[in-house]
Write an enzyme that holds these catalytic residues in place. Structure first.
Site, PDB file in Angstrom:
ATOM      1  N   GLY A  17      -6.019   6.256  -1.568  1.00 28.19           N
ATOM      2  CA  GLY A  17      -7.079   6.770  -2.493  1.00 28.19           C
ATOM      3  C   GLY A  17      -7.147   6.332  -3.855  1.00 28.19           C
ATOM      4  N   LEU A  64     -10.280   5.577   5.880  1.00 25.93           N
ATOM      5  CA  LEU A  64     -10.082   4.865   4.622  1.00 25.93           C
ATOM      6  C   LEU A  64      -8.553   4.631   4.499  1.00 25.93           C
ATOM      7  CD1 LEU A  64     -11.871   3.925   2.179  1.00 25.93           C
ATOM      8  CD2 LEU A  64     -10.930   5.901   0.932  1.00 25.93           C
ATOM      9  N   ASP A  65      -8.233   3.467   4.070  1.00 30.18           N
ATOM     10  CA  ASP A  65      -6.747   3.081   3.924  1.00 30.18           C
ATOM     11  C   ASP A  65      -5.839   3.548   5.323  1.00 30.18           C
ATOM     12  OD1 ASP A  65      -7.422   2.643   1.444  1.00 30.18           O
ATOM     13  OD2 ASP A  65      -7.002   4.834   0.815  1.00 30.18           O
ATOM     14  N   GLU A  66      -6.323   3.637   6.297  1.00 29.86           N
ATOM     15  CA  GLU A  66      -5.808   3.591   7.664  1.00 29.86           C
ATOM     16  C   GLU A  66      -5.523   2.564   8.628  1.00 29.86           C
ATOM     17  OE1 GLU A  66      -4.380   6.725   8.982  1.00 29.86           O
ATOM     18  OE2 GLU A  66      -4.059   7.117   7.029  1.00 29.86           O
TER      19      GLU A  66
END
Lengths: 289, 289, 289, 289
Positions: A206, A232-234
């Site tokens: 995040g 997101l960010d995964e």
């Protein structure tokens, strides 16, 4: 410009369920056409029972032709249920770089591009701000400003997609592009959008990861290049790096040290991708480096 | 055994609100007693307005005596609202190591201890299993088995506390001690329990971090040594390290590579602590290395 | 541009024979003038009996003036035989960068300079080739071509010296400047010429270190930033870095990986120097980082 | 003890002049016998025109037998001028460790050995001093003291050779063995003696490298594991590592930090060797990691 001359070497990327005879079948096929295997890397993921291979072979002495080779590869692929990707040396990856205001990653990618490190063609740069126009001009790459505001996000994405299609873009690089992109947009380019996140994922997902890292009091900070996915960010991680910090470092120091990391990590990930060294298996990647 | 000879050097650790004249006051005081400052490190945390200092000074030529020096330090401390810790060279830290079945961290700490790397005395080893008895014997350190079961946890902790008190223990090292310890127990030793967590915190808190890391597909794994607090894996971090992994590494490889990391990271943290190099400020640490 | 705003903080660098009372004398002096010490780092080299200190202090609340502070410092310096260097925040280091054809280090330094990372003013760039003119122009830094040929080396150096003097240059950075410079030239700028050598010194001195490294079959390559002295590659080392290589890497790969290292190592060394963090003691350096 | 169970996997190491059809020939052969290739790594050294391959294949489902496989391999080897090495899983490497007084490398190797990290059998330890006897006893490995004095060096070597022969030793590990061994002795075990040198070779060859490193003022120290050759410190390098140091570190600190490095670097090199991952090409090594 920007493309290493490895004139007659083709690259074959293979994924399939593991079974006996895979290696022999491909090696035999290429030998049969007179192609010399100059490099080969393989991996079996025992967890999921998948086989991965990257073969680079020399086309210069084949005694058939490319069409025949492609035919042969397709036949073997069907027999073993392989997903294959065959790239000829004269067909480089077309790249679009997305950037916002921070220029360090863009600057670095363009410098490497111009010096011939990256086997690709940077066709265009898209930004939601005009700030990086001069950098793009310096590198002679077309620069497009597409402002983004929350009401008309779809419109901005539509404009971007139009440019990407018109330029036949294969790979999108988010070089500190500070906009959230829609699921729909991302799913058009599966495993073909590389994002740089300025933390050691999965730590500090995040916003403002350097601030988070400072608050938590970690002794190392990191950067992560990964394929963008709807979560997101995964996305699957391609490359990560860290650098040591101490109590003497303020948040500004973290940002400064992190910049050095981000640009190297992102550049490595892009290089791996455009050299066809990366295969995705679920949330993990196989990187033949 | 296990204590470096730095015969006449005392160490003073100072924490206080930042203000003018702090450095001068302490330097002047020590000079007044004829003590030579051989080493000094300081840090001001602008965020919280705190000042930290570590001073090592030579007692061998003081023209007063220790009582007078202590008096002087106490006076300055009161004037500036300082928290101080003064350690004489002949008073080493008394250490208790807690271990379960995995022996690598214990083995490594004891090897360093015997070779004189760690300025402490390992007074005893406590384990919930008998497995490491031979290692303890080899190092001539008393080994106590205190079995832990969920019903009688309090009883086990009481027994441990009794041993710790009887041995005048200053520092507890959890060298892969696989038991959750009560809040009450931990709060008896604030900033005096060092735990090793086998991940790069705050990534992969909790159980089986190497399995989590494998699942997530990270390209680096880590280890973190931190002071234990009531909130699991949330304590102030003293030291962290990472090592590169690739798609070729199985969970077993991660565990093997991680072992090397854990023991170095833990040993560094213990060394920093017993040399009075660590100060805690909220969730962060100042490490004068 | 290029200078961080730390408006009222002066930096004092001190070297002298070690003895009692040094720390107290300086601290007391500054306190007496109402200057708050915001940062202090010291080191005693037991081998040579020398004391080194870097003090940063706040001028904004002094109740005397700068002249008085300077006077006081000079007095203490004389009493203890100190060599001192006092820098006020508004007087940045004037830098000249020397470059030949390889642009990566220059490019990187200028990018950091423009982004405010380096507390200096890059006054000019000198090159024996016109190749980097456009990069200099992009950064708005004057670019001077001084061709060098073996017959008229002295003439070229004379021209360079003229420019350096006219621009009041404090620090010369050899950013892959491929010319051997005369002893006379170097001795005019003692500990004020930073050179980057593309190996891990003292390994692979001289020409073509990446080729040497490849031949020797090392598993890590390095880069070294050091002060230039009359003895080639023998100057005091400020910073070093390494990167892992393998049998897969060709000489070209070494050159590519090395570039990334060179620019980071050189930039760190320059940053340390312009922040007055480096002191030289014989062939070694003290770097207060 | 000390041997990982990978029950049915054989390892084939191949070196030969590069030419077309190599990969196909071996893959086809193994497939023909019903052996599944679980892992394969290859490398072509363009400089010397040599091809290197490491193949791991599963014997559990072959529909011929080992003799037939060996026959087939020998035939292919002859056709292509290959040097091959075939190892069955139940035949581990027999190792002799040589040590003097410093115990850290020995201690570490034995710990790894006992924990199953090293696929070998440590058959004996030879030392010119009795100091490490207790460590050997703790690991239940026979310990032989063979004193060495300059007059009767040949005699000592003869005794050692007798032990090595009697125990069928494949690999000698010099774990900080501080004796110079004769050319004759070394040439009996080509690419089968691993030595640890406590510097980053080729920097600081010879005696007291940490002292040399301190004198030179380097910012990183290193360790190198290499095959011993008649030319001291000139053998092919298997593994190297470095660790950061600063002006604060004394020679004793270098020695302490170096110890941690030496043991990891040596252990990695030994692991690579006993897993048949290392091939020598002139002064360089191919390490399939």
């Amino acid at each position: 410009m920007g493309i290493e001359g490895s004139g007659s070497i083709a690259t074959l990327l293979v994924t399939c369920p593991d079974r006996k005879g895979l290696v022999a079948a491909l090696a035999q096929l290429l030998y049969g056409h007179g192609a010399n295997i100059v490099d080969s890397d393989q991996h079996t993921d025992a967890d999921v029972g998948q086989f991965f291979q990257r073969i680079r072979f020399d086309l210069s002495e084949i005694h058939t032709d490319r069409v025949a080779v492609e035919h042969g590869v397709a036949e073997v692929a069907q027999r073993f249920g392989m997903t294959v990707r065959l790239r000829y040396p004269e067909v480089p990856t077309n790249v679009a770089i997305f950037v916002s205001r921070y220029s360090h990653c863009l600057d670095d990618l363009l410098w490497r591009y111009r010096s011939g490190e990256l086997r690709c063609v940077v066709r265009l740069i898209i930004s939601n701000h005009p700030d990086c126009a001069e950098i793009a001009r310096h590198a002679s790459v077309p620069f497009h400003v597409i402002p983004v505001n929350s009401e008309a996000k779809g419109e901005a994405e539509a404009k971007a997609l139009e440019l990407l299609t018109a330029n036949d873009i294969d790979l999108l690089v988010f070089a500190r592009y500070m906009q959230v992109v829609s699921r729909d947009f991302i799913e058009r380019y599966p495993s073909r959008i590389i994002n740089i996140h300025h933390s050691f994922l999965p730590a500090f997902v995040g916003q403002k990861p350097y601030h988070q890292a400072f608050e938590r009091g970690v002794k190392l900070i990191g950067a992560t290049a990964h394929y963008a996915t709807a979560d997101l960010d995964e996305g699957p991680i391609i490359e990560q790096g860290v650098v040591r910090i101490s109590h003497r470092d303020t948040v500004d120091d973290l940002i400064r040290k992190g910049r050095d990391l981000e640009r190297v990590v992102l550049a490595n990930a892009v290089r791996m991708h455009v050299e066809d060294r990366v295969l995705v298996v679920g949330k993990r990647t196989v990187v033949f480096d």
